[in-house]
Structures are given as structure tokens and as C-alpha cells.
Design a protein around this motif. Structure first.
Motif, PDB file in Angstrom:
ATOM      1  N   VAL A 514       0.855  -1.191   0.000  1.00 58.56           N
ATOM      2  CA  VAL A 514       0.000   0.000   0.000  1.00 58.56           C
ATOM      3  C   VAL A 514       0.889   1.239   0.000  1.00 58.56           C
ATOM      4  O   VAL A 514       1.777   1.393   0.846  1.00 58.56           O
ATOM      5  CB  VAL A 514      -0.932   0.013   1.222  1.00 58.56           C
ATOM      6  CG1 VAL A 514      -1.735   1.313   1.267  1.00 58.56           C
ATOM      7  CG2 VAL A 514      -1.869  -1.186   1.181  1.00 58.56           C
ATOM      8  N   VAL A 515       0.666   2.116  -0.963  1.00 63.81           N
ATOM      9  CA  VAL A 515       1.431   3.355  -1.067  1.00 63.81           C
ATOM     10  C   VAL A 515       0.461   4.533  -0.932  1.00 63.81           C
ATOM     11  O   VAL A 515      -0.736   4.353  -0.795  1.00 63.81           O
ATOM     12  CB  VAL A 515       2.179   3.432  -2.416  1.00 63.81           C
ATOM     13  CG1 VAL A 515       3.238   2.347  -2.500  1.00 63.81           C
ATOM     14  CG2 VAL A 515       1.206   3.302  -3.585  1.00 63.81           C
ATOM     15  N   GLY A 516       1.014   5.737  -0.980  1.00 66.01           N
ATOM     16  CA  GLY A 516       0.168   6.920  -0.843  1.00 66.01           C
ATOM     17  C   GLY A 516      -0.041   7.282   0.604  1.00 66.01           C
ATOM     18  O   GLY A 516       0.656   6.808   1.511  1.00 66.01           O
ATOM     19  N   GLU A 517      -1.031   8.135   0.855  1.00 70.17           N
ATOM     20  CA  GLU A 517      -1.297   8.623   2.203  1.00 70.17           C
ATOM     21  C   GLU A 517      -1.636   7.464   3.141  1.00 70.17           C
ATOM     22  O   GLU A 517      -2.517   6.656   2.873  1.00 70.17           O
ATOM     23  CB  GLU A 517      -2.455   9.625   2.179  1.00 70.17           C
ATOM     24  CG  GLU A 517      -2.708  10.294   3.513  1.00 70.17           C
ATOM     25  CD  GLU A 517      -3.784  11.354   3.429  1.00 70.17           C
ATOM     26  OE1 GLU A 517      -4.163  11.905   4.475  1.00 70.17           O
ATOM     27  OE2 GLU A 517      -4.252  11.640   2.296  1.00 70.17           O
ATOM     28  N   GLY A 518      -0.913   7.361   4.240  1.00 71.57           N
ATOM     29  CA  GLY A 518      -1.138   6.298   5.205  1.00 71.57           C
ATOM     30  C   GLY A 518      -0.441   5.000   4.858  1.00 71.57           C
ATOM     31  O   GLY A 518      -0.478   4.044   5.637  1.00 71.57           O
ATOM     32  N   GLY A 519       0.204   4.936   3.691  1.00 71.30           N
ATOM     33  CA  GLY A 519       0.897   3.723   3.286  1.00 71.30           C
ATOM     34  C   GLY A 519       2.392   3.940   3.194  1.00 71.30           C
ATOM     35  O   GLY A 519       2.948   4.867   3.802  1.00 71.30           O
ATOM     36  N   HIS A 520       3.061   3.091   2.432  1.00 73.14           N
ATOM     37  CA  HIS A 520       4.512   3.205   2.270  1.00 73.14           C
ATOM     38  C   HIS A 520       4.826   4.482   1.505  1.00 73.14           C
ATOM     39  O   HIS A 520       4.282   4.733   0.420  1.00 73.14           O
ATOM     40  CB  HIS A 520       5.044   1.987   1.507  1.00 73.14           C
ATOM     41  CG  HIS A 520       6.529   1.925   1.446  1.00 73.14           C
ATOM     42  ND1 HIS A 520       7.283   1.292   2.414  1.00 73.14           N
ATOM     43  CD2 HIS A 520       7.414   2.427   0.541  1.00 73.14           C
ATOM     44  CE1 HIS A 520       8.575   1.408   2.098  1.00 73.14           C
ATOM     45  NE2 HIS A 520       8.670   2.086   0.966  1.00 73.14           N
ATOM     46  N   ARG A 521       5.713   5.285   2.062  1.00 73.43           N
ATOM     47  CA  ARG A 521       6.029   6.567   1.456  1.00 73.43           C
ATOM     48  C   ARG A 521       7.031   6.397   0.323  1.00 73.43           C
ATOM     49  O   ARG A 521       8.039   5.721   0.473  1.00 73.43           O
ATOM     50  CB  ARG A 521       6.600   7.522   2.504  1.00 73.43           C
ATOM     51  CG  ARG A 521       6.875   8.928   1.976  1.00 73.43           C
ATOM     52  CD  ARG A 521       7.423   9.822   3.069  1.00 73.43           C
ATOM     53  NE  ARG A 521       7.734  11.141   2.551  1.00 73.43           N
ATOM     54  CZ  ARG A 521       8.864  11.471   1.938  1.00 73.43           C
ATOM     55  NH1 ARG A 521       9.796  10.547   1.776  1.00 73.43           N
ATOM     56  NH2 ARG A 521       9.081  12.699   1.501  1.00 73.43           N
ATOM     57  N   LEU A 522       6.737   7.017  -0.816  1.00 72.25           N
ATOM     58  CA  LEU A 522       7.658   7.035  -1.945  1.00 72.25           C
ATOM     59  C   LEU A 522       8.270   8.422  -2.047  1.00 72.25           C
ATOM     60  O   LEU A 522       7.550   9.424  -1.999  1.00 72.25           O
ATOM     61  CB  LEU A 522       6.926   6.701  -3.252  1.00 72.25           C
ATOM     62  CG  LEU A 522       6.254   5.334  -3.341  1.00 72.25           C
ATOM     63  CD1 LEU A 522       5.612   5.154  -4.719  1.00 72.25           C
ATOM     64  CD2 LEU A 522       7.235   4.205  -3.070  1.00 72.25           C
ATOM     65  N   ASP A 523       9.598   8.490  -2.196  1.00 71.04           N
ATOM     66  CA  ASP A 523      10.228   9.792  -2.335  1.00 71.04           C
ATOM     67  C   ASP A 523       9.916  10.375  -3.712  1.00 71.04           C
ATOM     68  O   ASP A 523       9.283   9.733  -4.560  1.00 71.04           O
ATOM     69  CB  ASP A 523      11.730   9.710  -2.091  1.00 71.04           C
ATOM     70  CG  ASP A 523      12.435   8.760  -3.063  1.00 71.04           C
ATOM     71  OD1 ASP A 523      11.943   8.588  -4.194  1.00 71.04           O
ATOM     72  OD2 ASP A 523      13.470   8.175  -2.684  1.00 71.04           O
ATOM     73  N   ALA A 524      10.358  11.608  -3.945  1.00 68.65           N
ATOM     74  CA  ALA A 524       9.998  12.320  -5.175  1.00 68.65           C
ATOM     75  C   ALA A 524      10.472  11.575  -6.419  1.00 68.65           C
ATOM     76  O   ALA A 524       9.734  11.474  -7.415  1.00 68.65           O
ATOM     77  CB  ALA A 524      10.577  13.730  -5.144  1.00 68.65           C
ATOM     78  N   ALA A 525      11.701  11.036  -6.382  1.00 65.53           N
ATOM     79  CA  ALA A 525      12.226  10.343  -7.556  1.00 65.53           C
ATOM     80  C   ALA A 525      11.419   9.085  -7.865  1.00 65.53           C
ATOM     81  O   ALA A 525      11.101   8.799  -9.026  1.00 65.53           O
ATOM     82  CB  ALA A 525      13.697   9.989  -7.340  1.00 65.53           C
ATOM     83  N   ARG A 526      11.068   8.312  -6.845  1.00 69.81           N
ATOM     84  CA  ARG A 526      10.287   7.092  -7.079  1.00 69.81           C
ATOM     85  C   ARG A 526       8.865   7.411  -7.515  1.00 69.81           C
ATOM     86  O   ARG A 526       8.285   6.680  -8.334  1.00 69.81           O
ATOM     87  CB  ARG A 526      10.295   6.234  -5.810  1.00 69.81           C
ATOM     88  CG  ARG A 526      11.672   5.623  -5.517  1.00 69.81           C
ATOM     89  CD  ARG A 526      11.663   4.729  -4.293  1.00 69.81           C
ATOM     90  NE  ARG A 526      12.958   4.072  -4.116  1.00 69.81           N
ATOM     91  CZ  ARG A 526      13.232   3.202  -3.161  1.00 69.81           C
ATOM     92  NH1 ARG A 526      12.293   2.885  -2.276  1.00 69.81           N
ATOM     93  NH2 ARG A 526      14.422   2.651  -3.086  1.00 69.81           N
ATOM     94  N   ALA A 527       8.299   8.481  -6.971  1.00 73.70           N
ATOM     95  CA  ALA A 527       6.963   8.881  -7.405  1.00 73.70           C
ATOM     96  C   ALA A 527       6.974   9.253  -8.888  1.00 73.70           C
ATOM     97  O   ALA A 527       6.047   8.924  -9.637  1.00 73.70           O
ATOM     98  CB  ALA A 527       6.460  10.053  -6.562  1.00 73.70           C
ATOM     99  N   GLN A 528       8.062   9.928  -9.345  1.00 74.18           N
ATOM    100  CA  GLN A 528       8.161  10.268 -10.755  1.00 74.18           C
ATOM    101  C   GLN A 528       8.350   9.020 -11.610  1.00 74.18           C
ATOM    102  O   GLN A 528       7.790   8.912 -12.706  1.00 74.18           O
ATOM    103  CB  GLN A 528       9.325  11.231 -10.979  1.00 74.18           C
ATOM    104  CG  GLN A 528       9.060  12.669 -10.546  1.00 74.18           C
ATOM    105  CD  GLN A 528       8.096  13.376 -11.476  1.00 74.18           C
ATOM    106  OE1 GLN A 528       7.624  12.795 -12.441  1.00 74.18           O
ATOM    107  NE2 GLN A 528       7.781  14.622 -11.164  1.00 74.18           N
ATOM    108  N   GLN A 529       9.132   8.057 -11.124  1.00 75.01           N
ATOM    109  CA  GLN A 529       9.280   6.807 -11.872  1.00 75.01           C
ATOM    110  C   GLN A 529       7.946   6.072 -11.965  1.00 75.01           C
ATOM    111  O   GLN A 529       7.642   5.444 -12.988  1.00 75.01           O
ATOM    112  CB  GLN A 529      10.338   5.921 -11.214  1.00 75.01           C
ATOM    113  CG  GLN A 529      11.767   6.390 -11.463  1.00 75.01           C
ATOM    114  CD  GLN A 529      12.786   5.454 -10.847  1.00 75.01           C
ATOM    115  OE1 GLN A 529      12.628   5.022  -9.707  1.00 75.01           O
ATOM    116  NE2 GLN A 529      13.850   5.149 -11.593  1.00 75.01           N
TER     117      GLN A 529
END
Length: 629
Positions: A514-529
Motif C-alpha cells: 500500500v502506497v500513498g497517504e497512510g501507506g509506504h512513502r515514496l520519495d519524489a524520484a520514485r513517485a516520478q518513476q
């Protein structure tokens, strides 16, 4: 039609509000598909109300039996009938209210879907002028108010109106003089309703605007907290927030006082009407015109009107508040609709137009440079894009683009370069089809890109910006937003394409994390990927990247640029270059200055031409070793 947009706060131009006539027309359109359900529900409620009106005559009959001293056995039939009436009325009322509630929920769901669909298609510059607070207030407060009215006020209003009309008819059947006596309360009630409505409409509309301004200030303060603290603006923002909160509270207190005055006037009307009916009953019984039971039934009829009349008038409060919210929602849906061009007017941007746009590689006014030769890529002819004489302005006197012409050949990668404010992002949004230009035409996959898919499976154009959102849910669900039918193997292939498979596989639950709010945090670079992987899955003919690698920082810039390059392979691309290394890798570089194309050509040619691009290159590269394509 909608009322002209107005402002609240510092320069914000709020989204428009629909007129009362337009709101009613929109409501009729929403209800039209379910007319059968509406008629059935009203018909069942009418039957339930008619059955319920038998209670008062039966009670009057019991009074006559007792007054005449008749045997107790004579009470059996009226009592049994009262029980039967209660049972039938309960069943029919439940059935009718259920159907009306179902109608309301269906219409509400249709309104929500329409609002969300059209709000997503609003021009970006229009949202920027309004501010996020205004739209947020409509999505939350106004939708909630309409929802509450549909679920509670609508069924009760329908039931009350029917009860009032049929009860007045029953009074006339007993004796028309009872009806005339009851109608003495009507002028007071009408004046009360008129007094209330005239004040409530404006008050509730102002209250919505104040709440939107309050939310806008809160969002700006929280979103820019670092900047606010850095410039020591805490006190100013606190005062501004307190001022907008005071305005919202003042309007709320005014609405409370309005409701209190409304109730007080209603009590006066009740006293006048009941006193008149009792006096009429006294004179009619004394003259022998009616029996005591009939007079009792008339008094009970009027007393039974207290609930429906008060409910109907009190529900004006909810109705006016909901009407104000509905008008604000309809204003947004109308704003998002694209009207048909009138005779004699030019076709909107995105429609094919006669004329030849600038061919790929042609020198633009101001510089003559050789045409570039795009790399060989696998791309269909439909991937070509032509921008012809496009201009755009964010309001009067605020031009951003001036008659820009540009052509992207199939499979060609074009980098947009220029100083901040040159119009790069605006041109990128126009090419992507998410914003309509003030003038000019765009042809190719962009035309109708918001709604028209390129074929079975994906959109014709995808825009990736530096503001990437990671949706709450599993990583797989986040990726499948681009292609719902993608298999896990498809997802892994897309992640591998943008060099993201290693970190995705290392997540606690892999694709199921689970990612996003309340889940596993993705940094800016991974969010862009992640956004680039969605682009790969969508597989558009045209990809537009608006500084999509800007959030990675210096450390991850090269890696993210490699990911972007892999995602763009085999498709036509327009890239707003955050770093000039992206311009080096492009087939052609287009330089914007003050909304105009001043140079166009390959990196090597422009670098050696001693023009604006060469100056940018020297300033950017500095002590860096010049990268090679």
C-alpha cells in the motif's frame, strides 16, 4: 446560464454560480431519466396520505358516539378501522418514501459523477485563478449540503406538501367554512416564507463564498508553511486567516438569527389558524350545522397541519441552503462544457484547419538554422502534432504565448527551453490537450485528447508534470490507473523499463504494498518513476513531459532522465527541459522567449549559433563538462 464570476480574497476569481433558472433546468435534466420512479413514488405517497386522512373523521365518529350516549359496542367498528388505517398508511408511506429516497440517491449519484467528470476537464488556468479553496469548498461543503437535503429534506418535503394539499381538501369536505377559517393562517405563513427566502438565498450564498475563502487561506498557509516561516509572515497569515474565519462566523450567526425569527413567525400563524377553526366549530355546532364530532375532526385536521406546514416551511432552510450549493455545482459543470461554435466564429483549438504549420526543423523568425533530422523511431503517422499560430492569455492584458507555430514529426523528441515565465508549461498543456488556447489550432493526437482515446487500450496523449500524485492503494492499483486490464507481468515490465523494478520488488509486499497517504512513502524520484511507468502502460502516441524530472534533485536527476528517456522510446514527445541535458538528448530544441519561438534546431547547431540558446547553454554548463548526446 451562470452569474458572472466574482472575487474573494487577494485577486482570486471564483468559479461561477448558476442562475436559479439554469439550476432548475439542470435539475430537470438530472431527474428526467427516472421519471417513472418519481411518478410511482409520488403516487404511492398520495395514496398513503389519503388513507391517513381517514383518522380524523373516525375520531370524530367516536366523539359523536360518546356524546350521544350510545352503547360501547358501537365503538368497535371505528376502532378496528383506525387500526387498519394505521397499518395501511404505514406500509404505503414506507414504500413511497423508499421510492422517493431511491430517486434522490440516483439523481445525487448522477450529479456527483457529472460534477467530478467536468471538474477534471476544467481549464488549468481557470482553476489557478479561482484557487483550490473554492473548488474544494464545492466538492466538500456544497456536495454534503445537497446530499443531506436529498436524503432527508426531499422525502419529507414531498410528504408534507401532499399532506397539506389533501388535508385542506378534507376540511372543505367537512364544511367549507372550516377551510376558510384555516386559511386565515396562510397570509402570515406566506409572508414568513417570503421574508425568509429573500434573506436566505443571499445569506447562504455569501456563507458558501466565505467558507471557500477560509479554506483557501488555510490551504495556502499550510501548503506554504516553510515559505511563510522563512519570510516571517506567520503573524500576517494568522491575521488573514482569523479575518476570514470571523467573516464565516458572522455569516453563520446571521443565519441562526434568521432561523429563530422564522420559527417565531410560524408560531403566530399556528395560533391564528387554530383559534379561527375552534371559533368556527363553536358557532357551527351551536347553530346545528355540524355535529360535535365533525367540529372535532376539523380541529384535528388543522392540528395535523402543524407538522407538515412547519416541516415544509422549515425545510425551506435546507432547501435554500441546498439550492445555493446546487447552483455552485451546476456553475462548475456549465463552465466545463465546451459550447458549439456559433456561425461565423472560428473553430475551437484542436480542430483541423486549412494552412500549413511550420514544418519540423524550420527556422523560426529571428534565427535561421538548419533543419534537424529526427532519429529513426517506430511511430505511426498519427503521432504527428502541428501547432499553428497559437496564442494564449491568462486574462486581459496577461498574454503568455504569441502566435506560436510548431510541428512534431512522428517519433520526434522536441525539448522546450527558456527562462522561467517564457510560456513553456502553458504550451505543453495546450499540446497535451488539457488547456485550450485563446487563439490558434492544434492538430494531431492532441485534438480531443482529454476524452478521445487513440485506440483500444489507452489515451492518445499523456501529460506528466513535476507535481506527481501517488494515489492511496496498492502499487499495482496505482499503476493500473493507466491500464486497468494490465497483468502483473505488464506492471513489472513497465517498472523495468523505467528502472524502477528493483525498488518496487524490494517493497514489503511487492506490487501489493500500500502506497500513498497512510501507506509506504515514496520519495519524489520514485513517485516520478511511478508516473513514467504509468505512461509506459498507457502507451500514448504523444507524451508531454513538463519538467517531470525536476523533483529528483541533483543526485537523482541523471537516473530519472534515463527513466524518462526509456519511457519516451518509440513515441512522439514534447519535453519541457528542466536541465539542458534533456535538450542535448532531444532531436530538436525549441527556445521560447516571452511567449515566442526565437530558435528551433538541433542542440549542436543552436549551441554554435551564438543565439539565446547558446547563452543559456554557457550559463547552465559553467564549469560542467559538456555532456554529449
Amino acid at each position: 446560464m451562470t452569474t458572472p464570476p466574482h472575487t474573494a480574497g487577494e485577486g482570486a476569481e471564483l468559479l461561477p454560480v448558476a442562475t436559479a433558472a439554469r439550476t432548475r433546468a439542470a435539475l430537470r435534466t438530472l431527474v428526467r431519466p427516472d421519471r417513472g420512479l418519481a411518478l410511482t413514488g409520488i403516487g404511492v405517497l398520495v395514496a398513503a396520505t389519503v388513507v391517513g386522512l381517514l383518522v380524523q373523521p373516525l375520531l370524530g365518529r367516536i366523539v359523536d358516539i360518546v356524546a350521544d350516549g350510545r352503547p360501547a359496542g358501537d365503538l368497535t367498528l371505528p376502532v378496528v378501522l383506525l387500526i387498519a388505517v394505521a397499518a395501511v398508511q404505514g406500509v404505503t408511506t414506507t414504500l413511497g418514501l423508499t421510492r422517493v429516497a431511491r430517486l434522490g440517491e440516483t439523481v445525487l449519484a448522477r450529479l456527483r459523477e457529472q460534477f467530478v467528470e467536468r471538474a477534471l476537464n476544467l481549464p488549468a488556468d481557470r482553476l489557478e485563478r479561482a484557487g483550490s479553496g473554492d473548488l474544494t469548498a464545492r466538492v466538500t461543503g456544497d456536495v454534503a449540503r445537497v446530499t443531506e437535503a436529498v436524503r432527508s429534506a426531499l422525502p419529507e418535503m414531498a410528504r408534507s406538501v401532499l399532506a397539506i394539499g389533501l388535508t385542506l381538501g378534507a376540511l372543505a369536505l367537512l364544511d367549507v367554512r372550516f377551510l376558510l377559517a384555516a386559511l386565515l393562517a396562510v397570509p402570515v405563513q406566506l409572508l414568513t416564507a417570503r421574508w425568509y427566502v429573500r434573506r436566505a438565498v443571499t445569506l447562504y450564498a455569501d456563507q458558501r463564498v466565505a467558507n471557500g475563502a477560509q479554506q483557501q487561506q488555510l490551504l495556502e498557509t499550510i501548503g506554504g508553511a516553510v515559505t511563510v516561516r522563512g519570510h516571517r509572515l506567520e503573524e500576517r497569515h494568522t491575521e488573514r486567516g482569523a479575518d476570514r474565519s470571523r467573516k464565516a462566523v458572522d455569516l453563520t450567526m446571521r443565519s441562526v438569527n434568521l432561523v429563530l425569527g422564522f420559527y417565531g413567525r410560524l408560531h403566530i400563524a399556528e395560533y391564528i389558524g387554530l383559534a379561527a377553526v375552534l371559533i368556527a366549530g363553536f358557532w357551527l355546532v351551536r347553530d346545528g350545522a355540524v355535529s360535535i364530532g365533525t367540529a372535532t375532526a376539523a380541529a384535528l385536521y388543522f392540528h395535523s397541519l402543524f407538522g407538515p406546514v412547519n416541516a415544509a416551511l422549515v425545510l425551506l432552510d435546507d432547501a435554500q441552503s441546498a439550492a445555493a450549493g446546487l447552483a455552485r455545482l451546476v456553475g462548475v459543470t456549465d463552465l466545463a462544457e465546451q459550447p458549439e461554435p456559433k456561425p461565423g466564429e472560428p473553430e475551437p483549438a484542436g480542430k483541423p484547419e486549412a494552412g500549413k504549420p511550420e514544418p519540423a526543423g524550420k527556422a523560426t523568425p529571428g534565427k535561421a538554422v538548419p533543419a534537424s533530422v529526427p532519429r529513426q523511431r517506430v511511430a505511426s503517422p498519427e503521432a504527428a502534432v502541428s501547432v499553428h499560430a497559437v496564442s494564449h492569455a491568462y486574462g486581459p492584458g496577461r498574454p503568455v504565448l504569441h502566435e506560436v507555430s510548431l510541428t512534431l514529426a512522428p517519433g520526434e523528441h522536441v525539448a522546450l527551453v527558456g527562462a522561467s515565465g517564457a510560456g513553456k508549461s502553458t504550451l505543453a498543456r495546450i499540446v497535451a490537450g488539457v488547456q485550450q488556447p485563446t487563439a490558434g489550432t492544434v492538430t494531431g493526437p492532441t485534438a480531443g485528447a482529454v476524452t478521445a482515446p487513440a485506440g483500444p487500450g489507452g489515451p492518445s496523449v499523456v501529460l506528466v508534470t513535476q507535481e506527481v500524485h501517488v494515489f492511496t492503494g496498492t502499487l499495482a492499483d496505482d499503476l493500473r490507473l493507466a491500464r486497468p486490464d494490465a497483468t502483473d507481468d505488464d506492471l513489472r515490465a513497465a517498472l523495468a523499463t523505467v528502472d524502477a523494478l528493483d525498488w518496487a520488488a524490494a517493497l514489503p509486499d511487492g506490487l501489493a504494498t500500500v502506497v500513498g497517504e497512510g501507506g509506504h512513502r515514496l520519495d519524489a524520484a520514485r513517485a516520478q518513476q511511478l508516473a513514467l511507468a504509468r505512461l509506459v502502460l498507457a502507451d500514448p502516441a504523444l507524451a508531454v513531459l513538463d519538467e517531470a524530472t525536476a523533483e529528483a534533485g541533483s543526485a537523482g536527476a541523471r537516473a530519472l532522465e534515463r527513466s524518462a528517456g526509456a519511457a519516451l522510446t518509440g513515441r512522439t514527445a514534447l519535453v519541457v527541459a528542466h536541465r539542458l541535458t534533456q535538450a542535448v538528448a532531444a532531436d530538436r530544441v525549441v527556445v521560447l522567449e516571452a511567449g515566442r519561438v526565437v530558435e528551433s534546431g538541433p542542440h549542436e547547431m543552436l549551441r554554435d549559433a551564438d543565439g539565446p540558446y547558446a547563452a543559456l547553454w554557457r550559463a547552465w554548463s559553467g564549469s560542467r563538462a559538456a555532456p554529449h548526446p
